[in-house]
Design a protein around this motif. Structure first.
Motif, PDB file in Angstrom:
ATOM      1  N   ASP A  15       0.823  -1.210   0.000  1.00  0.00           N
ATOM      2  CA  ASP A  15       0.000   0.000   0.000  1.00  0.00           C
ATOM      3  C   ASP A  15       0.859   1.264   0.000  1.00  0.00           C
ATOM      4  OD1 ASP A  15      -2.724   0.936  -0.029  1.00  0.00           O
ATOM      5  OD2 ASP A  15      -2.390   1.690   1.997  1.00  0.00           O
ATOM      6  N   THR A  16       1.987   1.202   0.661  1.00  0.00           N
ATOM      7  CA  THR A  16       2.835   2.394   0.780  1.00  0.00           C
ATOM      8  C   THR A  16       3.921   2.450  -0.294  1.00  0.00           C
ATOM      9  OG1 THR A  16       4.190   1.209   2.409  1.00  0.00           O
ATOM     10  CG2 THR A  16       2.455   2.655   3.243  1.00  0.00           C
ATOM     11  N   THR A  17       4.012   1.415  -1.127  1.00  0.00           N
ATOM     12  CA  THR A  17       5.000   1.409  -2.215  1.00  0.00           C
ATOM     13  C   THR A  17       4.285   1.348  -3.562  1.00  0.00           C
ATOM     14  OG1 THR A  17       5.237  -0.999  -1.995  1.00  0.00           O
ATOM     15  CG2 THR A  17       6.840   0.385  -0.826  1.00  0.00           C
ATOM     16  N   HIS A  18       3.722   0.210  -3.871  1.00  0.00           N
ATOM     17  CA  HIS A  18       3.074  -0.001  -5.161  1.00  0.00           C
ATOM     18  C   HIS A  18       1.876   0.929  -5.357  1.00  0.00           C
ATOM     19  CE1 HIS A  18       2.552  -2.545  -8.729  1.00  0.00           C
ATOM     20  NE2 HIS A  18       1.259  -2.434  -8.536  1.00  0.00           N
ATOM     21  N   PHE A  19       1.148   1.209  -4.264  1.00  0.00           N
ATOM     22  CA  PHE A  19      -0.064   2.024  -4.372  1.00  0.00           C
ATOM     23  C   PHE A  19       0.077   3.369  -3.651  1.00  0.00           C
ATOM     24  CE2 PHE A  19      -1.607  -2.411  -4.682  1.00  0.00           C
ATOM     25  CZ  PHE A  19      -2.164  -2.352  -5.950  1.00  0.00           C
ATOM     26  N   ARG A  20       1.284   3.854  -3.566  1.00  0.00           N
ATOM     27  CA  ARG A  20       1.507   5.088  -2.805  1.00  0.00           C
ATOM     28  C   ARG A  20       0.798   6.287  -3.428  1.00  0.00           C
ATOM     29  NH1 ARG A  20       6.217   3.745  -5.330  1.00  0.00           N
ATOM     30  NH2 ARG A  20       7.091   5.235  -6.852  1.00  0.00           N
ATOM     31  N   ALA A  21       0.438   6.214  -4.711  1.00  0.00           N
ATOM     32  CA  ALA A  21      -0.224   7.342  -5.360  1.00  0.00           C
ATOM     33  C   ALA A  21      -1.695   7.478  -4.950  1.00  0.00           C
ATOM     34  CB  ALA A  21      -0.133   7.196  -6.882  1.00  0.00           C
ATOM     35  N   LEU A  22      -2.269   6.440  -4.343  1.00  0.00           N
ATOM     36  CA  LEU A  22      -3.667   6.515  -3.919  1.00  0.00           C
ATOM     37  C   LEU A  22      -3.797   7.541  -2.792  1.00  0.00           C
ATOM     38  CD1 LEU A  22      -4.658   2.734  -3.906  1.00  0.00           C
ATOM     39  CD2 LEU A  22      -5.194   4.440  -5.653  1.00  0.00           C
ATOM     40  N   THR A  23      -4.911   8.260  -2.794  1.00  0.00           N
ATOM     41  CA  THR A  23      -5.076   9.347  -1.815  1.00  0.00           C
ATOM     42  C   THR A  23      -5.384   8.844  -0.412  1.00  0.00           C
ATOM     43  OG1 THR A  23      -7.396   9.536  -2.465  1.00  0.00           O
ATOM     44  CG2 THR A  23      -5.827  10.992  -3.565  1.00  0.00           C
ATOM     45  N   GLU A  24      -6.023   7.654  -0.300  1.00  0.00           N
ATOM     46  CA  GLU A  24      -6.344   7.093   1.016  1.00  0.00           C
ATOM     47  C   GLU A  24      -5.594   5.791   1.224  1.00  0.00           C
ATOM     48  OE1 GLU A  24     -10.684   7.987   2.628  1.00  0.00           O
ATOM     49  OE2 GLU A  24     -10.775   7.003   0.674  1.00  0.00           O
ATOM     50  N   ARG A  25      -5.086   5.605   2.421  1.00  0.00           N
ATOM     51  CA  ARG A  25      -4.410   4.361   2.745  1.00  0.00           C
ATOM     52  C   ARG A  25      -5.445   3.268   3.027  1.00  0.00           C
ATOM     53  NH1 ARG A  25      -0.971   6.260   0.632  1.00  0.00           N
ATOM     54  NH2 ARG A  25      -1.361   4.330  -0.491  1.00  0.00           N
ATOM     55  N   ALA A  26      -5.056   2.044   2.765  1.00  0.00           N
ATOM     56  CA  ALA A  26      -5.928   0.907   3.042  1.00  0.00           C
ATOM     57  C   ALA A  26      -6.105   0.732   4.542  1.00  0.00           C
ATOM     58  CB  ALA A  26      -5.348  -0.371   2.438  1.00  0.00           C
ATOM     59  N   SER A  27      -7.274   0.240   4.929  1.00  0.00           N
ATOM     60  CA  SER A  27      -7.534  -0.106   6.328  1.00  0.00           C
ATOM     61  C   SER A  27      -7.669  -1.624   6.401  1.00  0.00           C
ATOM     62  CB  SER A  27      -8.817   0.567   6.813  1.00  0.00           C
ATOM     63  OG  SER A  27      -9.053   0.270   8.176  1.00  0.00           O
ATOM     64  N   ILE A  28      -6.718  -2.256   7.074  1.00  0.00           N
ATOM     65  CA  ILE A  28      -6.635  -3.724   7.109  1.00  0.00           C
ATOM     66  C   ILE A  28      -6.927  -4.189   8.527  1.00  0.00           C
ATOM     67  CG2 ILE A  28      -5.166  -5.732   6.705  1.00  0.00           C
ATOM     68  CD1 ILE A  28      -3.483  -3.743   4.875  1.00  0.00           C
ATOM     69  N   GLY A  29      -7.966  -4.959   8.672  1.00  0.00           N
ATOM     70  CA  GLY A  29      -8.381  -5.393  10.003  1.00  0.00           C
ATOM     71  C   GLY A  29      -8.510  -6.891  10.123  1.00  0.00           C
ATOM     72  N   LEU A  30      -9.044  -7.294  11.254  1.00  0.00           N
ATOM     73  CA  LEU A  30      -9.313  -8.695  11.556  1.00  0.00           C
ATOM     74  C   LEU A  30     -10.711  -8.765  12.154  1.00  0.00           C
ATOM     75  CD1 LEU A  30      -7.991 -11.616  11.867  1.00  0.00           C
ATOM     76  CD2 LEU A  30      -7.598 -10.967  14.246  1.00  0.00           C
ATOM     77  N   VAL A  31     -11.483  -9.760  11.746  1.00  0.00           N
ATOM     78  CA  VAL A  31     -12.840  -9.920  12.257  1.00  0.00           C
ATOM     79  C   VAL A  31     -12.844 -11.006  13.323  1.00  0.00           C
ATOM     80  CG1 VAL A  31     -15.187 -10.622  11.685  1.00  0.00           C
ATOM     81  CG2 VAL A  31     -13.919  -9.137  10.124  1.00  0.00           C
ATOM     82  N   MET A  32     -13.320 -10.646  14.518  1.00  0.00           N
ATOM     83  CA  MET A  32     -13.334 -11.584  15.639  1.00  0.00           C
ATOM     84  C   MET A  32     -14.749 -11.808  16.144  1.00  0.00           C
ATOM     85  SD  MET A  32     -10.211 -12.541  16.277  1.00  0.00           S
ATOM     86  CE  MET A  32     -10.491 -13.299  17.869  1.00  0.00           C
ATOM     87  N   ALA A  33     -15.040 -13.036  16.526  1.00  0.00           N
ATOM     88  CA  ALA A  33     -16.273 -13.318  17.268  1.00  0.00           C
ATOM     89  C   ALA A  33     -16.032 -12.869  18.702  1.00  0.00           C
ATOM     90  CB  ALA A  33     -16.609 -14.802  17.223  1.00  0.00           C
ATOM     91  N   VAL A  34     -16.844 -11.932  19.159  1.00  0.00           N
ATOM     92  CA  VAL A  34     -16.689 -11.390  20.506  1.00  0.00           C
ATOM     93  C   VAL A  34     -17.902 -11.811  21.323  1.00  0.00           C
ATOM     94  CG1 VAL A  34     -16.406  -9.291  21.893  1.00  0.00           C
ATOM     95  CG2 VAL A  34     -15.386  -9.425  19.596  1.00  0.00           C
ATOM     96  N   SER A  35     -17.657 -12.243  22.537  1.00  0.00           N
ATOM     97  CA  SER A  35     -18.761 -12.657  23.399  1.00  0.00           C
ATOM     98  C   SER A  35     -18.417 -12.315  24.838  1.00  0.00           C
ATOM     99  CB  SER A  35     -19.025 -14.162  23.258  1.00  0.00           C
ATOM    100  OG  SER A  35     -20.213 -14.530  23.922  1.00  0.00           O
TER     101      SER A  35
END
Length: 544
Positions: A286-306
């Motif tokens: 994201d910061t090299t190949h796609f550095r020209a994009l105006t917004e950075r990617a948001s990369i998360g993890l989905v958890m079952a919360v209880s």
């Protein structure tokens, strides 16, 4: 301290009122008779023992904290129409490829479905709702009828990479078309890379049981990011790795259907490492190949919360320890990313622990899948030391899955994950309700719980209902009806459930308003009560 205790016992315990002993009054050498000395000694021992018990109990409360105590709101005094979100709040629904697309025949779940007795009623995923072909009309429904602006879906790894060295370009193009159709319908795509299924070839290698297999998932993640990053900002590496592990390796209901807690700990550890490696690689791109994009990617993890609430109350020692241990095992991957320490513990069975401080904070947002709480009881066991038992309460409403309806819990879940200090998305929340008698009230109250957390200052940015439509519900087959839309599996016709209109009302109400989030007044995920316990325990620790 001891002299004071002796004088106090002599004056108020041993001697009758107003009749102090002669030696005591005179300050003579022998202060008490042998009988009186024994009485004083016994009382001293009793007093110190009681203090030790109290100190131990308070220390137990501090060593085994609960993230929050069970809450019950008086819904007769709550106006759920208060739940109004900002116009830019993301509302939508979620699906998973294997559950809705149909024809995903090259993954471990497709193999699992062929084993007699593994799926209720002998169901197989088959064509399911044929979302693979019907996604254009489904996305049109999302936009025009639901008024949604977010769609969370998964990419089927087994379609993209049918064998280790083969990438199917036609399937890559198919998902690109899906993402473009999202954009055309003004739906923000949230892409999940692993939602319970992986290719059969990966399963036959041992999947996440072996650390040396992690690179296959990282390479798949890299390729998908390269293909779709210009169209996709919101990413989730994995969906519910804790459920995949616990249900597949300790309960045996999901593939590979094992009862092997030590292996479960290793799988969970490897999945945590796989997320971190994929996250690092995707951010590098994201910061090299796609550095020209105006917004950075948001990369998360989905958890079952209880929540695992002590049946006999938060101060019952066995139930409290059971609740704490159950919470720690269930949320071990999330806590690893929040603190840098991975700790998977099953009493009397296994303990997998490691620390990697470089992993701390390696998620840009948190996906919360919330359905219900689980009351637990701790029972002393000669085999395990402490056995943790789930308990079904007789009171309250339940879904068709037998899960308690507990909207206060989604509010507590948001507070639980807030310790990571990352934006929060509710990535799944829904109920199985074939008769459609509880869906409307469920939506109204759970979304109110989300709003209440948002109003208190927690950084909640979106809500996706599970699911857009009825689907293949894993080991339960097609019986549970989770959808906003009813699916007639013979004709594939989608029909909006009456109860689903509550979600549309909430979305429309929020779009019409212009609200802003009040200043945060959220103090801590622990809350004041737990802070008090910790301070009190520290005081006792200094004294003793």
């Amino acid at each position: 301290g001891e002299c004071f205790l002796l004088v106090w016992l002599e004056m108020y315990v041993v001697a009758p009122a107003g009749q102090l002993s002669e030696p005591f009054l005179a300050g003579a050498g022998d202060r008490a008779t042998p009988v009186r000395s024994r009485k004083i000694g016994f009382c001293c021992s009793l007093f110190v023992s009681l203090l030790f018990i109290v100190a131990s109990y308070v220390a137990l409360l501090a060593l085994f904290p609960l993230w929050s105590e069970e809450e019950r709101w008086d819904w007769s005094k709550i106006d759920t129409k208060q739940a109004v979100f900002p116009r830019n709040f993301l509302f939508g629904s979620a699906t998973a490829a294997h559950q809705v697309e149909g024809g995903t025949d090259n993954n471990q779940w497709a193999e699992f479905e062929k084993i007699p007795g593994k799926i209720k009623n002998g169901d197989t995923h088959g064509r399911s709702g044929d979302h693979y072909n019907l996604y254009p009309q489904d996305m049109k429904l999302m936009k025009d009828e639901l008024h949604a602006n977010l769609y969370r879906f998964s990419i089927e790894w087994s379609r993209i990479q049918p064998s280790p060295n083969v990438w199917d370009e036609a399937e890559i193009d198919h998902y690109r078309d899906m993402i473009k159709t999202c954009r055309e319908n003004k739906l923000e795509p949230m892409v999940t890379l692993f939602h319970f299924t992986y290719p059969t070839w990966f399963a036959h290698m041992g999947a996440f049981e072996k650390e040396e297999n992690i690179h296959y998932f990282v390479e798949f993640s890299r390729r998908m990011f390269l293909e779709y990053r210009p169209l996709v900002k919101l990413w989730a590496t994995m969906n519910e790795p804790n459920i995949v592990t616990l249900i597949g390796y300790t309960v045996g209901v999901f593939p590979p259907a094992l009862n092997n807690s030590p292996l479960a700990g290793e799988v969970m550890k490897n999945m945590a490492k796989a997320h971190v490696q994929a996250y690092d690689y995707m951010h590098f791109l994201d910061t090299t190949h796609f550095r020209a994009l105006t917004e950075r990617a948001s990369i998360g993890l989905v958890m079952a919360v209880s929540q695992f609430d002590p049946v006999r109350g938060p101060y019952h020692p066995l139930d409290r320890v059971a609740a704490h241990l159950k919470d720690a095992a269930h949320h071990s991957i999330f806590d690893f990313l929040a603190t840098g320490t991975f700790n998977f513990y099953q009493p009397g069975i296994c303990h997998v622990r490691f620390t990697d401080m470089s992993a701390k904070g390696k998620l840009d947002h948190i996906g919360v899948n919330y359905y219900n709480n689980e009351p637990v009881m701790g029972v002393l066991s000669p085999q395990f030391g402490l056995e943790i038992k789930a308990v079904n309460r007789s009171e309250g409403l339940y879904t068709d899955m037998g899960w308690p309806i507990y909207p206060e819990g989604i509010y507590r879940a948001i507070k639980r994950v807030s310790i990571a200090h990352k934006p929060i998305f509710i990535t799944e929340n829904g109920l199985a309700d074939g008769a459609d008698t509880r869906r409307g009230e469920f939506i109204e109250r759970y979304v109110y719980g989300v709003w209440r957390a948002w109003y208190e200052g927690y950084d909640v940015q979106g809500y996706t209902y599970w699911s857009f439509m009825d689907n293949f519900e894993w080991a339960e087959g097609f019986r549970p009806r989770f959808g906003l839309y009813h699916v007639d599996y013979s004709t594939l016709k989608r029909t909006l459930y009456e109860g689903s209109k509550k979600l549309i009302e909430i979305i429309d109400r929020s779009r019409a308003a212009d609200v802003k989030q009040p200043k945060s007044n959220a103090l801590s995920a622990f809350g004041g009560a737990s802070l008090f316990v910790c301070v009190l325990a520290a005081v006792f620790g200094v004294v003793f």
